[in-house]
Design a protein around this motif. Structure first.
Motif, mmCIF file in Angstrom:
data_model
loop_
_atom_site.group_PDB
_atom_site.id
_atom_site.type_symbol
_atom_site.label_atom_id
_atom_site.label_comp_id
_atom_site.label_asym_id
_atom_site.label_seq_id
_atom_site.Cartn_x
_atom_site.Cartn_y
_atom_site.Cartn_z
ATOM 1 N N CYS A 62 -36.200 17.971 13.533
ATOM 2 C CA CYS A 62 -36.006 18.127 12.098
ATOM 3 C C CYS A 62 -36.851 19.282 11.572
ATOM 4 C CB CYS A 62 -36.434 16.870 11.352
ATOM 5 S SG CYS A 62 -35.504 15.405 11.780
ATOM 6 N N GLN A 99 -39.008 20.483 8.757
ATOM 7 C CA GLN A 99 -39.771 19.764 7.752
ATOM 8 C C GLN A 99 -40.652 20.725 6.980
ATOM 9 O OE1 GLN A 99 -41.781 17.014 10.310
ATOM 10 N NE2 GLN A 99 -40.053 15.608 10.367
ATOM 11 N N TRP A 141 -38.154 20.549 2.251
ATOM 12 C CA TRP A 141 -37.261 19.677 3.013
ATOM 13 C C TRP A 141 -37.644 18.213 2.928
ATOM 14 C CZ3 TRP A 141 -32.892 21.706 4.255
ATOM 15 C CH2 TRP A 141 -32.804 23.064 4.485
ATOM 16 N N GLY A 161 -36.584 15.419 6.712
ATOM 17 C CA GLY A 161 -36.204 16.824 6.631
ATOM 18 C C GLY A 161 -34.765 17.077 7.025
ATOM 19 N N ASN A 162 -34.509 18.300 7.426
ATOM 20 C CA ASN A 162 -33.175 18.738 7.841
ATOM 21 C C ASN A 162 -33.044 18.492 9.337
ATOM 22 O OD1 ASN A 162 -30.805 20.035 8.373
ATOM 23 N ND2 ASN A 162 -31.477 22.041 7.694
ATOM 24 N N CYS A 163 -32.407 17.409 9.706
ATOM 25 C CA CYS A 163 -32.355 16.964 11.104
ATOM 26 C C CYS A 163 -31.022 17.325 11.749
ATOM 27 C CB CYS A 163 -32.600 15.470 11.180
ATOM 28 S SG CYS A 163 -34.173 14.968 10.526
ATOM 29 N N GLN A 164 -30.755 18.600 11.907
ATOM 30 C CA GLN A 164 -29.495 19.019 12.505
ATOM 31 C C GLN A 164 -29.697 19.884 13.739
ATOM 32 O OE1 GLN A 164 -27.453 21.230 9.489
ATOM 33 N NE2 GLN A 164 -28.730 23.024 9.745
ATOM 34 N N CYS A 176 -34.702 24.824 16.047
ATOM 35 C CA CYS A 176 -35.484 24.462 14.866
ATOM 36 C C CYS A 176 -36.520 25.537 14.553
ATOM 37 C CB CYS A 176 -36.141 23.107 15.095
ATOM 38 S SG CYS A 176 -37.000 22.473 13.653
ATOM 39 N N SER A 217 -34.999 28.551 12.884
ATOM 40 C CA SER A 217 -34.700 28.334 11.473
ATOM 41 C C SER A 217 -35.966 28.301 10.633
ATOM 42 C CB SER A 217 -33.933 27.029 11.285
ATOM 43 O OG SER A 217 -32.673 27.137 11.884
ATOM 44 N N CYS A 229 -41.334 22.305 12.544
ATOM 45 C CA CYS A 229 -40.400 21.426 13.240
ATOM 46 C C CYS A 229 -41.093 20.150 13.681
ATOM 47 C CB CYS A 229 -39.813 22.123 14.454
ATOM 48 S SG CYS A 229 -38.837 23.563 14.010
ATOM 49 N N ASN A 242 -37.359 13.909 14.988
ATOM 50 C CA ASN A 242 -36.591 13.051 14.107
ATOM 51 C C ASN A 242 -36.982 11.602 14.379
ATOM 52 O OD1 ASN A 242 -34.691 11.631 12.671
ATOM 53 N ND2 ASN A 242 -32.935 12.733 13.488
#
Length: 80
Positions: free
Chosen positions: A31, A33, A37, A41-44, A51, A54, A62, A65
């Motif tokens: 994720c 974080q 976030w 957070g953004n867990c994709q 991660c 990004s 990062c 998750n």
């Protein structure tokens, strides 16, 4: 009215034949974080490298998750 009912039934038949189903939720292991976030957070992200790429240049980091890390494992019965 009969034409509308036929069109609706045809649309349902086409969707059923093509096998379109709603997308299932995924629990990815990493994720993104940070302050914007939140948590978890953004867990994709499927890899830590994705991660980190990004998070590069942002005020984010990062993390693992928690839904993925603490997911209950399936228990199998041992045969006697």
């Amino acid at each position: 009215m009969r034409h509308l009912l036929f069109a609706a039934a045809s649309a349902v038949a086409v969707l059923a034949a093509t096998g379109l189903v709603p997308a299932a939720a995924q629990d990815y292991p990493y994720c993104l974080q940070g302050r914007i976030w939140g948590y978890p957070g953004n867990c994709q992200f499927t890899s830590y490298a994705q991660c980190l790429a990004s998070a590069s240049g942002t005020d984010a980091y990062c993390g693992i998750n928690p839904r993925y890390a603490f997911a209950q494992q399936r228990r199998y019965r041992r045969p006697y």
